[in-house]
Design a protein around this motif. Structure first.
Motif, mmCIF file in Angstrom:
data_model
loop_
_atom_site.group_PDB
_atom_site.id
_atom_site.type_symbol
_atom_site.label_atom_id
_atom_site.label_comp_id
_atom_site.label_asym_id
_atom_site.label_seq_id
_atom_site.Cartn_x
_atom_site.Cartn_y
_atom_site.Cartn_z
ATOM 1 N N ILE A 1 -14.096 -10.150 -18.327
ATOM 2 C CA ILE A 1 -12.822 -10.170 -19.253
ATOM 3 C C ILE A 1 -11.901 -9.074 -18.195
ATOM 4 N N ILE A 2 -11.060 -9.056 -18.201
ATOM 5 C CA ILE A 2 -10.161 -7.973 -18.009
ATOM 6 C C ILE A 2 -8.784 -8.419 -18.910
ATOM 7 N N LEU A 3 -8.112 -7.164 -19.926
ATOM 8 C CA LEU A 3 -7.475 -7.390 -20.235
ATOM 9 C C LEU A 3 -6.274 -6.263 -19.602
ATOM 10 N N PHE A 4 -5.499 -6.819 -19.625
ATOM 11 C CA PHE A 4 -3.587 -6.306 -18.739
ATOM 12 C C PHE A 4 -3.325 -5.020 -20.121
ATOM 13 N N THR A 5 -3.532 -4.372 -20.079
ATOM 14 C CA THR A 5 -2.732 -3.363 -20.833
ATOM 15 C C THR A 5 -1.655 -2.406 -20.636
ATOM 16 N N ASP B 1 -13.346 -5.057 -17.215
ATOM 17 C CA ASP B 1 -12.339 -4.360 -16.629
ATOM 18 C C ASP B 1 -10.863 -4.117 -17.121
ATOM 19 N N TYR B 2 -10.138 -3.301 -16.959
ATOM 20 C CA TYR B 2 -8.480 -3.621 -16.981
ATOM 21 C C TYR B 2 -7.414 -2.834 -16.651
ATOM 22 N N VAL C 1 -10.456 -8.125 -9.450
ATOM 23 C CA VAL C 1 -11.131 -9.975 -9.962
ATOM 24 C C VAL C 1 -12.130 -10.237 -9.110
ATOM 25 N N ASN C 2 -12.119 -9.716 -8.271
ATOM 26 C CA ASN C 2 -12.810 -10.168 -7.147
ATOM 27 C C ASN C 2 -14.300 -9.785 -7.662
#
Length: 301
Positions: free
Chosen positions: A70-74, A92-93, A107-108
């Motif tokens: 899971i990656i969050l945009f912040t 990750d973010y 993403v990789n």
């Protein structure tokens, strides 16, 4: 924040199967239909924010035995908020707006983590299945397919505890084939083994489906019967068991051979003091010795 920009950047980086959800709720529904290696979501969203979405995904992962990166945009700059995100299980973010090259690289990296975690989970599942199969094999007599001594001990412990707590009854009958030693000496090991296999099949047909059968040392078998009502236990049940064994000779590859059994029986009543699995086997074995002393085809209670 534009999802189209993210999708375009990922497709240019060579990613396929990129799906867009209009909301966190829709994303969960899409994951239920088809898992994903990586989920990218905005931290701030209506109805359900990125941390709550992460909690829901982690719960789903736990239930399905999978892992989703899971990656969050912040837009948040505070370290405390990022620590909170990692504590929720975020991998990750990315700061908004993301650089397309950094987005593809993150993403990789996240995909590699997800693939590694899922490979480990699959290996763990295979090991658990192997251990389960080995445990099942370890409780089965390889010759007859009946349970073995370990199987009997496990069953006895469970049934005795249940009988003691509910005032029920447990009957343990230990049988020994009277003529098998003579047959082994005169007809050979293979013929004796055929009779042992035939005995297990005959016992299985002579007892109730819920009764347990185990092969013990050498020429002995054990039959475990549980009675939810103590008064339902009758000695005639053991006599019928003996009749089922004696109804006809055992068919072998050499000839038909007649064999009988001596039987020792111990019945435990749940209203008595609880005894151990070892003790009930010991008492039933003592009764078997008594039956053998009485002569072939005898029963001692």
């Amino acid at each position: 924040f534009s999802r189209i920009v993210v999708k375009t950047a990922l497709k240019k980086a060579g990613y396929e199967g990129v799906r867009l959800a209009d909301s966190a709720t829709q994303a969960l529904g899409m994951l239920a239909e088809q898992p994903a290696d990586v989920v990218l979501a905005d931290w701030m969203m209506p109805e359900m924010d990125g941390l709550e979405l992460t909690d829901r995904i982690r719960q789903r992962d736990e239930e399905t035995g999978t892992y989703t990166a899971i990656i969050l945009f912040t837009a948040n700059e505070g370290i405390d908020l990022l620590v909170e995100a990692f504590e929720h299980g975020v991998d990750d973010y990315l700061r908004k707006p993301p650089n397309p090259h950094e987005l593809a690289a993150r993403v990789n990296a996240a995909a590699r983590i997800a693939i590694m975690q899922n490979d480990m989970l699959e290996t763990s599942r295979q090991l658990e299945e192997t251990i389960k199969n080995l445990e099942e094999v370890a409780m089965i007599d390889p010759l007859t397919g009946a349970g073995n001594r370990r199987f009997l001990d496990t069953q006895l412990k469970s049934h005795l505890l249940q009988a003691s707590s509910r005032n029920e009854g447990v009957c343990l009958a230990i049988l020994e084939i009277d003529q098998l030693k003579h047959i082994r000496e005169h007809d050979g090991l293979d013929i004796a083994n055929e009779i042992l296999i035939g005995m297990q099949r005959r016992l299985r047909r002579s007892v109730r489906p819920m009764d347990a059968i185990a092969r013990l040392d050498g020429d002995q078998f054990a039959v475990l019967m549980h009675y939810t009502n103590i008064d339902h236990y009758k000695r005639t049940a053991i006599e019928r068991l003996r009749e089922g064994i004696n109804q006809r000779p055992f068919k072998t590859s050499d000839r038909d051979i007649k064999a009988s059994v001596s039987i020792g029986v111990k019945f435990y009543r749940g209203d008595e003091e609880l005894i151990s699995a070892r003790e009930i086997v010991k008492q039933a074995t003592a009764k078997l010795d008594e039956a053998i002393g009485m002569g072939n085809n005898s029963i001692a209670y």
